[in-house]
Write an enzyme that holds these catalytic residues in place. Structure first.
Site, PDB file in Angstrom:
ATOM      1  N   SER A 160       0.858  -1.190   0.000  1.00  0.00           N
ATOM      2  CA  SER A 160       0.000   0.000   0.000  1.00  0.00           C
ATOM      3  C   SER A 160       0.888   1.231   0.000  1.00  0.00           C
ATOM      4  O   SER A 160       2.005   1.206   0.550  1.00  0.00           O
ATOM      5  CB  SER A 160      -0.872  -0.021   1.263  1.00  0.00           C
ATOM      6  OG  SER A 160      -1.358   1.274   1.541  1.00  0.00           O
ATOM      7  N   TYR A 173      -0.727   0.432  10.498  1.00  0.00           N
ATOM      8  CA  TYR A 173      -0.883  -0.206   9.172  1.00  0.00           C
ATOM      9  C   TYR A 173       0.295   0.168   8.278  1.00  0.00           C
ATOM     10  O   TYR A 173       0.865  -0.681   7.590  1.00  0.00           O
ATOM     11  CB  TYR A 173      -2.207   0.247   8.558  1.00  0.00           C
ATOM     12  CG  TYR A 173      -2.499  -0.297   7.169  1.00  0.00           C
ATOM     13  CD1 TYR A 173      -2.919  -1.615   6.984  1.00  0.00           C
ATOM     14  CD2 TYR A 173      -2.376   0.521   6.042  1.00  0.00           C
ATOM     15  CE1 TYR A 173      -3.204  -2.108   5.715  1.00  0.00           C
ATOM     16  CE2 TYR A 173      -2.657   0.038   4.771  1.00  0.00           C
ATOM     17  CZ  TYR A 173      -3.074  -1.265   4.608  1.00  0.00           C
ATOM     18  OH  TYR A 173      -3.357  -1.748   3.344  1.00  0.00           O
TER      19      TYR A 173
HETATM   20  P1  NAP Z   1     -10.636  -7.382   2.379  1.00  0.00           P
HETATM   21  O1  NAP Z   1     -11.789  -7.411   1.442  1.00  0.00           O
HETATM   22  O2  NAP Z   1     -10.855  -6.981   3.779  1.00  0.00           O
HETATM   23  O3  NAP Z   1      -9.939  -8.830   2.306  1.00  0.00           O
HETATM   24  C1  NAP Z   1      -8.958  -9.216   3.234  1.00  0.00           C
HETATM   25  C2  NAP Z   1      -8.675 -10.694   3.070  1.00  0.00           C
HETATM   26  O4  NAP Z   1      -7.701 -11.076   4.078  1.00  0.00           O
HETATM   27  C3  NAP Z   1      -9.902 -11.552   3.269  1.00  0.00           C
HETATM   28  O5  NAP Z   1      -9.939 -12.555   2.283  1.00  0.00           O
HETATM   29  C4  NAP Z   1      -9.677 -12.172   4.648  1.00  0.00           C
HETATM   30  O6  NAP Z   1     -10.241 -13.478   4.675  1.00  0.00           O
HETATM   31  C5  NAP Z   1      -8.160 -12.250   4.708  1.00  0.00           C
HETATM   32  N1  NAP Z   1      -7.677 -12.328   6.101  1.00  0.00           N
HETATM   33  C6  NAP Z   1      -7.779 -11.386   7.069  1.00  0.00           C
HETATM   34  N2  NAP Z   1      -7.295 -11.876   8.234  1.00  0.00           N
HETATM   35  C7  NAP Z   1      -6.878 -13.149   7.984  1.00  0.00           C
HETATM   36  C8  NAP Z   1      -6.299 -14.173   8.787  1.00  0.00           C
HETATM   37  N3  NAP Z   1      -6.048 -14.008  10.105  1.00  0.00           N
HETATM   38  N4  NAP Z   1      -6.023 -15.354   8.207  1.00  0.00           N
HETATM   39  C9  NAP Z   1      -6.297 -15.564   6.898  1.00  0.00           C
HETATM   40  N5  NAP Z   1      -6.834 -14.632   6.083  1.00  0.00           N
HETATM   41  C10 NAP Z   1      -7.123 -13.435   6.638  1.00  0.00           C
HETATM   42  O7  NAP Z   1      -9.489  -6.393   1.869  1.00  0.00           O
HETATM   43  P2  NAP Z   1      -8.791  -6.132   0.455  1.00  0.00           P
HETATM   44  O8  NAP Z   1      -8.963  -4.701   0.158  1.00  0.00           O
HETATM   45  O9  NAP Z   1      -9.178  -7.158  -0.544  1.00  0.00           O
HETATM   46  O10 NAP Z   1      -7.258  -6.309   0.909  1.00  0.00           O
HETATM   47  C11 NAP Z   1      -6.363  -7.246   0.330  1.00  0.00           C
HETATM   48  C12 NAP Z   1      -4.950  -6.709   0.485  1.00  0.00           C
HETATM   49  O11 NAP Z   1      -4.813  -5.503  -0.262  1.00  0.00           O
HETATM   50  C13 NAP Z   1      -4.557  -6.347   1.910  1.00  0.00           C
HETATM   51  O12 NAP Z   1      -3.220  -6.748   2.161  1.00  0.00           O
HETATM   52  C14 NAP Z   1      -4.657  -4.844   1.940  1.00  0.00           C
HETATM   53  O13 NAP Z   1      -3.815  -4.287   2.920  1.00  0.00           O
HETATM   54  C15 NAP Z   1      -4.207  -4.517   0.556  1.00  0.00           C
HETATM   55  N6  NAP Z   1      -4.607  -3.214   0.035  1.00  0.00           N
HETATM   56  C16 NAP Z   1      -5.905  -2.909  -0.175  1.00  0.00           C
HETATM   57  C17 NAP Z   1      -6.256  -1.686  -0.715  1.00  0.00           C
HETATM   58  C18 NAP Z   1      -7.667  -1.300  -1.006  1.00  0.00           C
HETATM   59  O14 NAP Z   1      -7.891  -0.170  -1.450  1.00  0.00           O
HETATM   60  N7  NAP Z   1      -8.652  -2.182  -0.793  1.00  0.00           N
HETATM   61  C19 NAP Z   1      -5.243  -0.739  -1.020  1.00  0.00           C
HETATM   62  C20 NAP Z   1      -3.913  -1.066  -0.783  1.00  0.00           C
HETATM   63  C21 NAP Z   1      -3.602  -2.312  -0.275  1.00  0.00           C
HETATM   64  P3  NAP Z   1     -11.019 -14.160   5.933  1.00  0.00           P
HETATM   65  O15 NAP Z   1     -11.762 -13.070   6.623  1.00  0.00           O
HETATM   66  O16 NAP Z   1     -11.851 -15.174   5.233  1.00  0.00           O
HETATM   67  O17 NAP Z   1      -9.928 -14.781   6.758  1.00  0.00           O
END
Ligand code: NAP
Length: 264
Positions: A160, A173
């Protein structure tokens, strides 16, 4: 831009595959011929009709079933990434099921938003466990198999802009993503001789549960894209080796312009 690599027969572990960016990457990799281990905790659907719940919903088995319905190969493997033994078991189950591992995508991540005096210590520990420790442990347990295959490989994590810029209320974060970046840039050098690519991929602002949960100050001006828009860049990264592209922090919005080209 180069054509998408043909990844037929390769095997990937994608963490956080139940929803959001991870689900899109699982589906995109499978469409490129990859057999996918879809890993996260959620196995049962608890969604409701509300928008909030719809974004929070999704299971590893639904993602795997979507892939199989499209003719691909996938298995949902439950894994709580805060538990070292579950990460080791994830690698073991993937090897049992598919016989090899070529690609690791450390996508799972959680936020830890609060001004520092208000930090919840348990949440901080979980954030560091999922965002930092888990990607390293996944490499620790999977690298012996990848290296034994002697055919290169590709590892990347979702980072990020917070790793490199101040975002209000997101000190912890930011720390986690900065640590992730330094860790993977160092790992890139450690495994360069094994022809394994290690990179970091910034998706930009993506319309997922993580974003829906909060209206992050200072980000409203950044355009928000749907998770599917990360697929071409993620598939391209998955097809790299250390000989072609490694040790880079790259942004989705620049794919095909500053990277992902023949010159890059
Ligand atoms: P999200 O919809 O909240 O998805 C997060 C994923 O992580 C879910 O599949 C969740 O699955 C899994 N997770 C969380 N805790 C876990 C654990 N203890 N064990 C196993 N799995 C776990 O968020 P997202 O936006 O898709 O984020 C994905 C990645 O992109 C993250 O690393 C985030 O920091 C990064 N990111 C996102 C954005 C954005 O704008 N969305 C921007 C920059 C970076 P379960 O709940 O099923 O475990």
């Amino acid at each position: 831009m180069e054509p998408a690599p043909d990844l037929t027969g390769k095997v990937a572990i994608v963490t956080g595959g139940s929803r959001g960016i991870g689900r899109a990457i699982c589906i995109g990799l499978a469409q490129a011929g990859v057999r996918v281990a879809v890993a996260s905790r959620t196995e049962a659907d608890t969604s409701s009709e509300s928008d909030y719940q719809r974004y929070a919903s999704g299971t590893i088995h639904e993602t795997a079933e979507t892939i199989r319905a499209q003719g691909g190969t996938a298995v949902g493997i439950r894994c709580d990434l805060s538990q070292a033994e579950e990460i080791e078991a994830l690698v073991g189950t993937t090897l049992e099921r598919f016989g090899r591992i070529d690609i690791l995508v450390s996508n799972a991540g959680i936020d830890c938003e609060a001004p520092v005096p208000d930090l919840d210590v348990d949440l901080l520990d979980r954030c560091l466990a999922v965002n930092v420790r888990a990607p390293l442990l996944l490499c620790k347990y999977a690298l012996p198999a990848i290296m034994a295959q002697n055919s290169g490989g590709s590892i990347f994590a979702i980072t990020s802009g917070s790793a490199r810029t101040y975002r209000s209320g997101r000190v912890a974060y930011s720390m986690s993503k900065a640590a992730l970046e330094r860790m993977f840039l160092s790992l890139a050098e450690e495994v360069r001789a094994e022809n394994i690519a290690v990179n970091l991929f910034g998706p930009g602002r993506v319309d997922t549960w993580m974003n829906r949960r909060g209206d992050w100050p200072g980000t409203a001006h950044i355009p928000m894209v749907q998770p599917e828009e990360v697929i071409p860049a993620a598939v391209w990264l998955a097809g790299q080796t250390a000989q072609t592209f490694t040790g880079q922090v790259v942004e989705r919005a620049e794919f095909g312009a500053t990277w992902g080209t023949i010159e890059s």
